[in-house]
Write a protein that holds these residues in place. Sequence first.
Motif, mmCIF file in Angstrom:
data_model
loop_
_atom_site.group_PDB
_atom_site.id
_atom_site.type_symbol
_atom_site.label_atom_id
_atom_site.label_comp_id
_atom_site.label_asym_id
_atom_site.label_seq_id
_atom_site.Cartn_x
_atom_site.Cartn_y
_atom_site.Cartn_z
ATOM 1 N N LEU A 22 0.823 -1.211 0.000
ATOM 2 C CA LEU A 22 0.000 0.000 0.000
ATOM 3 C C LEU A 22 0.858 1.262 0.000
ATOM 4 N N ILE A 23 1.972 1.204 0.701
ATOM 5 C CA ILE A 23 2.900 2.344 0.678
ATOM 6 C C ILE A 23 3.447 2.554 -0.732
ATOM 7 N N TYR A 24 3.822 1.449 -1.376
ATOM 8 C CA TYR A 24 4.318 1.547 -2.756
ATOM 9 C C TYR A 24 3.236 2.103 -3.683
ATOM 10 N N PHE A 25 1.992 1.666 -3.472
ATOM 11 C CA PHE A 25 0.872 2.142 -4.283
ATOM 12 C C PHE A 25 0.679 3.646 -4.117
ATOM 13 N N LEU A 26 0.691 4.101 -2.878
ATOM 14 C CA LEU A 26 0.549 5.535 -2.623
ATOM 15 C C LEU A 26 1.685 6.324 -3.259
ATOM 16 N N ASP A 27 2.895 5.816 -3.112
ATOM 17 C CA ASP A 27 4.063 6.513 -3.652
ATOM 18 C C ASP A 27 3.997 6.596 -5.170
ATOM 19 N N SER A 28 3.554 5.502 -5.804
ATOM 20 C CA SER A 28 3.478 5.489 -7.268
ATOM 21 C C SER A 28 2.426 6.458 -7.799
ATOM 22 N N LYS A 29 1.422 6.767 -6.970
ATOM 23 C CA LYS A 29 0.369 7.705 -7.360
ATOM 24 C C LYS A 29 0.670 9.140 -6.919
ATOM 25 N N GLY A 30 1.783 9.320 -6.210
ATOM 26 C CA GLY A 30 2.162 10.657 -5.763
ATOM 27 C C GLY A 30 1.471 11.117 -4.498
ATOM 28 N N PHE A 31 0.938 10.180 -3.683
ATOM 29 C CA PHE A 31 0.191 10.559 -2.485
ATOM 30 C C PHE A 31 0.856 10.098 -1.190
ATOM 31 N N TYR A 32 2.059 9.531 -1.263
ATOM 32 C CA TYR A 32 2.714 9.113 -0.023
ATOM 33 C C TYR A 32 3.254 10.361 0.678
ATOM 34 N N PRO A 33 2.810 10.626 1.912
ATOM 35 C CA PRO A 33 3.060 11.940 2.517
ATOM 36 C C PRO A 33 4.398 12.094 3.230
ATOM 37 N N LEU A 34 5.197 11.052 3.350
ATOM 38 C CA LEU A 34 6.438 11.151 4.107
ATOM 39 C C LEU A 34 7.331 12.265 3.538
ATOM 40 N N GLY A 35 7.750 13.165 4.406
ATOM 41 C CA GLY A 35 8.607 14.279 4.001
ATOM 42 C C GLY A 35 7.852 15.528 3.599
ATOM 43 N N GLU A 51 -8.553 3.775 -1.861
ATOM 44 C CA GLU A 51 -9.789 3.063 -2.183
ATOM 45 C C GLU A 51 -9.879 2.697 -3.662
ATOM 46 N N GLU A 52 -8.923 3.174 -4.458
ATOM 47 C CA GLU A 52 -8.811 2.732 -5.849
ATOM 48 C C GLU A 52 -8.046 1.415 -5.971
ATOM 49 N N HIS A 53 -7.360 1.013 -4.904
ATOM 50 C CA HIS A 53 -6.599 -0.232 -4.924
ATOM 51 C C HIS A 53 -7.568 -1.414 -4.987
ATOM 52 N N GLU A 54 -7.229 -2.417 -5.776
ATOM 53 C CA GLU A 54 -8.148 -3.523 -6.041
ATOM 54 C C GLU A 54 -8.456 -4.385 -4.824
ATOM 55 N N MET A 55 -7.661 -4.271 -3.748
ATOM 56 C CA MET A 55 -7.887 -5.091 -2.566
ATOM 57 C C MET A 55 -8.384 -4.298 -1.354
ATOM 58 N N VAL A 56 -8.634 -3.006 -1.529
ATOM 59 C CA VAL A 56 -9.031 -2.146 -0.406
ATOM 60 C C VAL A 56 -10.522 -1.829 -0.486
ATOM 61 N N ARG A 57 -11.208 -2.048 0.613
ATOM 62 C CA ARG A 57 -12.628 -1.710 0.687
ATOM 63 C C ARG A 57 -12.832 -0.275 1.175
ATOM 64 N N SER A 58 -12.115 0.096 2.237
ATOM 65 C CA SER A 58 -12.242 1.453 2.763
ATOM 66 C C SER A 58 -10.939 1.857 3.431
ATOM 67 N N ALA A 59 -10.724 3.168 3.509
ATOM 68 C CA ALA A 59 -9.506 3.698 4.115
ATOM 69 C C ALA A 59 -9.842 4.922 4.956
ATOM 70 N N GLU A 60 -9.110 5.064 6.057
ATOM 71 C CA GLU A 60 -9.261 6.234 6.923
ATOM 72 C C GLU A 60 -7.876 6.784 7.214
ATOM 73 N N CYS A 61 -7.699 8.071 6.980
ATOM 74 C CA CYS A 61 -6.403 8.723 7.192
ATOM 75 C C CYS A 61 -6.594 9.922 8.114
ATOM 76 N N TYR A 62 -5.695 10.067 9.076
ATOM 77 C CA TYR A 62 -5.768 11.244 9.939
ATOM 78 C C TYR A 62 -4.364 11.614 10.423
ATOM 79 N N LYS A 63 -4.222 12.875 10.751
ATOM 80 C CA LYS A 63 -2.953 13.394 11.247
ATOM 81 C C LYS A 63 -2.951 13.349 12.768
ATOM 82 N N SER A 64 -1.790 13.089 13.318
ATOM 83 C CA SER A 64 -1.623 13.157 14.760
ATOM 84 C C SER A 64 -0.442 14.078 15.066
ATOM 85 N N PRO A 65 -0.299 14.522 16.312
ATOM 86 C CA PRO A 65 0.773 15.482 16.642
ATOM 87 C C PRO A 65 2.165 14.941 16.335
ATOM 88 N N PHE A 66 3.089 15.844 16.260
ATOM 89 C CA PHE A 66 4.506 15.546 16.092
ATOM 90 C C PHE A 66 4.817 14.912 14.740
#
Length: 209
Positions: A22-35, A51-66
Amino acid sequence: CDEVFVVVEDSTKRQFVDAEELIYFLDSKGFYPLGDSMCLVDCHAIEACLEEHEMVRSAECYKSPFGKVNISLQQRVPILAVVNNDGCYYVDTDRKVMPVRGELDEAVIVVRGAVGKRAATEEYFDFVEWLDENNYWCGRIRTIHVHSPKYVVLTQEGMRAKIILGELMDYEKKLGNLRNLYTKGLDKMGYPDYREYDLRFAKQVVGRK
């Protein structure tokens, strides 16, 4: 963003996708947020991408401190597998076709033969869902062989005898008749060495050796 945590919540029993993919998928689409600057991290865009990934039903993303971004996912879960001349695929709990990766999951009922995607996601989905929710038949039926719409045969876990259902219609009554035979007759008298039980006749079960 200094750290990204990706968790596949429902992967303890069956895993169809892992965090590294999933990290590779995000990175390939330009959405991996590291950095990236935290103010530029778009959680909704990350969720939509995953949620465009063929094996993902749902995703939740949130920011936390630091400088941390947390991503939690639910996998798509197959309810049945289809194997026919066109190959094989799963139908998930949302009635959508999903690919098979590696070996077929042994916990999933397999539908083999002359069945198309419409039938697999409609009437056969309904049938398998009914089997899964039925306390008696859940786990007993392992394979559904579709020779034609009018000739459907079931195989049972640990039993030689096949079940000739005929047409799929009225399967509740047909299998109810067979259950009555099993529980009120054969469980007390013993099981003959039948090769098949034919349920195509109204209010009857015909056993053949």
